[in-house]
Structure formats: structure tokens, C-alpha cells
Design a protein around this motif. Sequence first.
Motif, PDB file in Angstrom:
ATOM      1  N   TYR A  37       0.826  -1.209   0.000  1.00 48.40           N
ATOM      2  CA  TYR A  37       0.000   0.000   0.000  1.00 48.40           C
ATOM      3  C   TYR A  37       0.860   1.258   0.000  1.00 48.40           C
ATOM      4  O   TYR A  37       0.940   1.963  -1.009  1.00 48.40           O
ATOM      5  CB  TYR A  37      -0.983   0.034   1.168  1.00 48.40           C
ATOM      6  CG  TYR A  37      -1.749   1.352   1.217  1.00 48.40           C
ATOM      7  CD1 TYR A  37      -2.471   1.800   0.105  1.00 48.40           C
ATOM      8  CD2 TYR A  37      -1.735   2.157   2.349  1.00 48.40           C
ATOM      9  CE1 TYR A  37      -3.159   3.014   0.126  1.00 48.40           C
ATOM     10  CE2 TYR A  37      -2.420   3.365   2.380  1.00 48.40           C
ATOM     11  CZ  TYR A  37      -3.126   3.792   1.274  1.00 48.40           C
ATOM     12  OH  TYR A  37      -3.797   4.985   1.294  1.00 48.40           O
ATOM     13  N   TYR A  38       1.517   1.560   1.119  1.00 46.29           N
ATOM     14  CA  TYR A  38       2.215   2.837   1.225  1.00 46.29           C
ATOM     15  C   TYR A  38       3.285   3.017   0.150  1.00 46.29           C
ATOM     16  O   TYR A  38       3.327   4.048  -0.538  1.00 46.29           O
ATOM     17  CB  TYR A  38       2.846   2.986   2.606  1.00 46.29           C
ATOM     18  CG  TYR A  38       1.879   3.440   3.671  1.00 46.29           C
ATOM     19  CD1 TYR A  38       1.230   4.664   3.580  1.00 46.29           C
ATOM     20  CD2 TYR A  38       1.603   2.640   4.773  1.00 46.29           C
ATOM     21  CE1 TYR A  38       0.341   5.077   4.558  1.00 46.29           C
ATOM     22  CE2 TYR A  38       0.711   3.047   5.763  1.00 46.29           C
ATOM     23  CZ  TYR A  38       0.083   4.269   5.650  1.00 46.29           C
ATOM     24  OH  TYR A  38      -0.804   4.671   6.613  1.00 46.29           O
TER      25      TYR A  38
ATOM     26  N   ALA B 223       1.674   3.040  -3.497  1.00 47.37           N
ATOM     27  CA  ALA B 223       0.847   4.235  -3.674  1.00 47.37           C
ATOM     28  C   ALA B 223       1.737   5.463  -3.851  1.00 47.37           C
ATOM     29  O   ALA B 223       1.490   6.306  -4.733  1.00 47.37           O
ATOM     30  CB  ALA B 223      -0.091   4.416  -2.485  1.00 47.37           C
ATOM     31  N   ALA B 224       2.782   5.570  -3.039  1.00 46.54           N
ATOM     32  CA  ALA B 224       3.703   6.702  -3.162  1.00 46.54           C
ATOM     33  C   ALA B 224       4.425   6.670  -4.509  1.00 46.54           C
ATOM     34  O   ALA B 224       4.660   7.726  -5.127  1.00 46.54           O
ATOM     35  CB  ALA B 224       4.725   6.668  -2.021  1.00 46.54           C
TER      36      ALA B 224
ATOM     37  N   LEU C  73       2.056   8.065  -7.093  1.00 47.92           N
ATOM     38  CA  LEU C  73       1.902   9.512  -6.930  1.00 47.92           C
ATOM     39  C   LEU C  73       3.132  10.252  -7.467  1.00 47.92           C
ATOM     40  O   LEU C  73       3.006  11.307  -8.104  1.00 47.92           O
ATOM     41  CB  LEU C  73       1.693   9.862  -5.459  1.00 47.92           C
ATOM     42  CG  LEU C  73       0.362   9.436  -4.837  1.00 47.92           C
ATOM     43  CD1 LEU C  73       0.358   9.739  -3.336  1.00 47.92           C
ATOM     44  CD2 LEU C  73      -0.814  10.133  -5.518  1.00 47.92           C
TER      45      LEU C  73
ATOM     46  N   VAL D  22       1.037  10.231   0.572  1.00 48.32           N
ATOM     47  CA  VAL D  22      -0.151   9.357   0.473  1.00 48.32           C
ATOM     48  C   VAL D  22      -1.239   9.860   1.407  1.00 48.32           C
ATOM     49  O   VAL D  22      -2.429   9.928   1.029  1.00 48.32           O
ATOM     50  CB  VAL D  22       0.216   7.896   0.815  1.00 48.32           C
ATOM     51  CG1 VAL D  22      -1.038   7.035   0.956  1.00 48.32           C
ATOM     52  CG2 VAL D  22       1.124   7.322  -0.270  1.00 48.32           C
TER      53      VAL D  22
ATOM     54  N   VAL E  47      -4.222  11.092  -0.845  1.00 47.35           N
ATOM     55  CA  VAL E  47      -5.057   9.919  -1.092  1.00 47.35           C
ATOM     56  C   VAL E  47      -6.043   9.680   0.053  1.00 47.35           C
ATOM     57  O   VAL E  47      -7.224   9.429  -0.191  1.00 47.35           O
ATOM     58  CB  VAL E  47      -4.192   8.655  -1.310  1.00 47.35           C
ATOM     59  CG1 VAL E  47      -5.077   7.434  -1.552  1.00 47.35           C
ATOM     60  CG2 VAL E  47      -3.236   8.858  -2.477  1.00 47.35           C
ATOM     61  N   GLU E  48      -5.557   9.737   1.292  1.00 49.48           N
ATOM     62  CA  GLU E  48      -6.411   9.347   2.414  1.00 49.48           C
ATOM     63  C   GLU E  48      -7.308  10.495   2.885  1.00 49.48           C
ATOM     64  O   GLU E  48      -7.026  11.641   2.637  1.00 49.48           O
ATOM     65  CB  GLU E  48      -5.543   8.833   3.571  1.00 49.48           C
ATOM     66  CG  GLU E  48      -4.749   7.604   3.170  1.00 49.48           C
ATOM     67  CD  GLU E  48      -3.853   7.082   4.291  1.00 49.48           C
ATOM     68  OE1 GLU E  48      -3.672   7.800   5.305  1.00 49.48           O
ATOM     69  OE2 GLU E  48      -3.361   5.961   4.150  1.00 49.48           O
TER      70      GLU E  48
END
Length: 310
Positions: free
Chosen positions: A157-158, A161-162, A165, A305, A309-310
Motif C-alpha cells: 500500500y504505502y 501508492a507513493a 503519486l 499518500v 489519497v487518504e
Amino acid sequence: MCSLIVQLRVVALVLFGFACGALFPVKAASDDGVLVLGRISDNPQEHYEQLKPLLDYVVPRMADVGIREGHILMAKDAHQMASYLRRGRVDWVTETAASAVLLQERAGAEPILLTERDGTSYYHSVFFARRDSGIRSLGDLRGHNVAFQRPSSTSAYYVPAAELLTRGMRLEILLAPTDGVASQEVGYLFARSELNISTWVHKRLVDAGVMSNLDWDNPRHMPPSFARDFVIIGKSEPYPRALELVRGDLDERVRQRLEQVLADAAADPDASEALLKFFKTTRFLPLDKQAGESLRRLATGIDRVRREVE
């Protein structure tokens, strides 16, 4: 029968502390010579059995700095563990890289050692898609969807996702794999497990997936019959497999002795079984320049992130 009752009482105590947090009767190292080992957990019973042997090994080797007992305190997430650290209720935490970064930021926790598990101290994330999907690079993910594991995952995930981005992509969470994705966006869902990720991609429920290279090489998470139909479309930079951290205000004598005991454990035959149970740890290593740079890079990625995103 008596042994079973004792085991059930221990499990009940661990579960009680996990659920009730503030009511758990644990004191930290500054109080009455107790060393408290913490872990973020969604399976307290299993993790207790993995943590306890190493704690039992460490405690008697810290008598010279006043440690006489060891306790375990688990948290349901990073927020709760950060609270324990800030309030001095946990002394030592073992965690993955992303959780370590969050605990540094939220509670001033300080990494003291890299944790080598099963002979590996660094790993990286692997993006993959079906060979017949036409997706060959991360840039091709625009307008498609990807399966992550869970919101707390470092490798699934982290980090990925980064990475997306950084490449100028906008991430949008989807309610279901059938949700449409705008042409300049990347939709994402959480599959909860590595096997689910590989299955979703193989069954074309999602267009791409991501997991660590260790999971990619694990047939339980990536069945060979699936892997033959996949192509790797991208990889991340390496980052630490896991870290040992302490609260920032821990007594310096306790901190130094804990670091020494852990660093020496791999050479001690009496520690071998405890290390194996401790998430298949093979040794604890000093923090090096690579680790520092990796954690700074990861912290920047996590911050992005959370903002975008969150």
C-alpha cells in the motif's frame, strides 16, 4: 488440565489488553523494572506466542540495568501504539518500516536496529499484471485499477501508492472492481491478503496487483500457475524488512543494554529458538546509511499518500 487453564488465562489477558487498552495493567521500564514489548496486531494470540520467547530471553540479560520482568502490550493500530509510547506504557516495539515511520512521527519513537527475517533485511514492492492485459509499465496503469493489500501495509500500500503519486498519477478508491476509472486516474481496492491479490488479477477482477518480492516468490501467495500468466510491470526501491524501536524517553542505560542484547542474540545458541519464533528473525543489524535514506524516503512517501489519497 491445569496447563490448559493457565494458557487460556494468558490468552484472555492478552486479548483484554488488546481490546481495552487503557485498562491493561502494564507498567513500563521506568516503573518497577518492567520491560514492555509492544506490537500492532490483528491477531493478539498468535503474536503473543511469537513475541514471548524473545522477551523471556532478553529480560534476564538486562538485570544489570534494573529489568526484572517483561510484559507484552498490543495495539489495534498505529494510533493506539503511538498513544502507548507517548504515555510511557510501551518501551520497545517491533514493527514494519511504514509503521515504524508513523510511530516516529506520532510518538517520537526511535529505531535502534534493523531486523533481518529469514535472511533478508531489505525487500521491495513488485507491480504485476496479466501477460495478455496489454499493461507493460506503471504508466500504462492510467485508466485501470490495482489491488493493494490493506491500508497498513508497507509493501502493498504505502510504498506502491507513493510510487504512483511520484509518477504524477491520481489515486481514487473504488467500492468494487466493477467501478469505472477515469482515463487519467488509477483506481484501487484492498484485497486483504496476498493470495487474494494474485487471484483477483488472475481472474481479471482487477487489472494489476502489487506485493513484496518475498510474497511474489512465495507459492502460497503467488501460485506458480498464476505467475506463468503474469508480467512484472514495475518495482520500487528497497526498504527495511522490519525494525526495532524504543520510546524516545527510555532510560539510556536500558536502551543501550537492550540494543546490545538483541545485537548479540544471533551468536548465542540459547537465543536460536526464540529468534525463530520472533517472525523468523535471523539477526538484528545496526542502522546503516541505506536504512536512514530509505526511511526518509518512505516518510516522504507516506506523508504524500496521507495528504493526497487518504
